[in-house]
Write an enzyme that holds these catalytic residues in place. Structure first.
Site, PDB file in Angstrom:
ATOM      1  N   HIS A  61      45.717  49.380 -11.223  1.00  0.00           N
ATOM      2  CA  HIS A  61      47.060  48.875 -10.974  1.00  0.00           C
ATOM      3  C   HIS A  61      47.650  48.214 -12.216  1.00  0.00           C
ATOM      4  CE1 HIS A  61      45.536  48.285  -6.584  1.00  0.00           C
ATOM      5  NE2 HIS A  61      45.858  49.544  -6.824  1.00  0.00           N
ATOM      6  N   LYS A  70      46.353  38.905 -16.165  1.00  0.00           N
ATOM      7  CA  LYS A  70      45.536  38.462 -15.026  1.00  0.00           C
ATOM      8  C   LYS A  70      44.302  37.706 -15.508  1.00  0.00           C
ATOM      9  CE  LYS A  70      46.983  42.284 -12.080  1.00  0.00           C
ATOM     10  NZ  LYS A  70      46.562  43.488 -11.345  1.00  0.00           N
ATOM     11  N   TYR A 130      42.663  36.016  -8.571  1.00  0.00           N
ATOM     12  CA  TYR A 130      43.303  36.235  -9.857  1.00  0.00           C
ATOM     13  C   TYR A 130      44.642  35.502  -9.938  1.00  0.00           C
ATOM     14  CZ  TYR A 130      45.406  40.282  -7.390  1.00  0.00           C
ATOM     15  OH  TYR A 130      46.029  41.107  -6.485  1.00  0.00           O
ATOM     16  N   ASP A 166      46.172  54.358  -3.833  1.00  0.00           N
ATOM     17  CA  ASP A 166      45.274  54.594  -4.957  1.00  0.00           C
ATOM     18  C   ASP A 166      44.781  56.039  -4.992  1.00  0.00           C
ATOM     19  OD1 ASP A 166      45.654  51.997  -5.760  1.00  0.00           O
ATOM     20  OD2 ASP A 166      43.741  51.275  -4.976  1.00  0.00           O
TER      21      ASP A 166
END
Length: 185
Positions: A61, A70, A130, A166
């Site tokens: 992603h 992140k 995250y 995905d």
């Protein structure tokens, strides 16, 4: 905190100092000054948590425009975490690096803006945290196929559990140039 450089400039593994005794342990999960001393000045605006079962693969992603850096950690279980350089014109474009993050090793992973990110759960379950430098924007949401042969990521799982999004993600070579961040030296 120990800072470990990876194969991709800008992607860093961080090992916090852990203080433990018979009661348990303590460590700083985030310290702005220590990150700044390591050359990082992220301004986090969103924090996320996901929990997944063994074999679940999330990714690859990224957001463009409005990219996210992140700062990743795992509080339960173990994951194999991957960053891919997708910055157009980067000398490391299309290369990846990976690390095992777990509740046991307490490693953290910094993935800067301009990289795609994914992970697969190696333990029975994993709780994944995250912090992001930009808020989630559905208009900027994007993904790359986890099994893109051009990337040749050596995932430690053969048949992962994927979301429909995905499973249908495009290959990196099929993305229009304007859907990838530029490299800024």
């Amino acid at each position: 905190m120990k800072v470990i450089e990876t194969d991709l400039p800008g992607c860093l593994l961080l090992e916090p100092r852990v203080f433990g005794d018979e009661r348990g342990f303590f460590y700083e999960a985030f310290n702005h000054d220590k990150l700044a001393a390591a050359g990082l000045q992220p301004a986090f605006v969103q924090g996320n948590v996901s929990r997944s079962a063994r074999g679940v693969l999330r990714g690859l992603h990224y957001q463009w425009p409005k990219p996210q850096g992140k700062f990743i950690s795992v509080s339960e279980g173990e994951v194999w975490d991957v960053a891919v350089d997708i910055r157009r014109g980067s000398p490391t474009f299309g290369r990846w690096t990976a690390a095992v993050l777990s509740a046991e090793n307490k490693r953290q992973f910094w993935i800067p803006e301009g990289f795609a990110h994914g992970f697969v759960v190696l333990s029975e379950h994993a709780t994944f945290h995250y912090l992001c430098t930009a808020t989630y924007d559905p208009q900027a949401d994007a993904a790359i196929r986890w099994d893109d042969a051009d990337l040749a990521i050596d995932w430690p799982v053969g048949a992962p559990v994927l979301s429909a999004k995905d499973a249908a993600a495009p290959f990196l070579a099929d993305l229009p140039a304007d859907r990838l961040p530029p490299y800024e030296a």
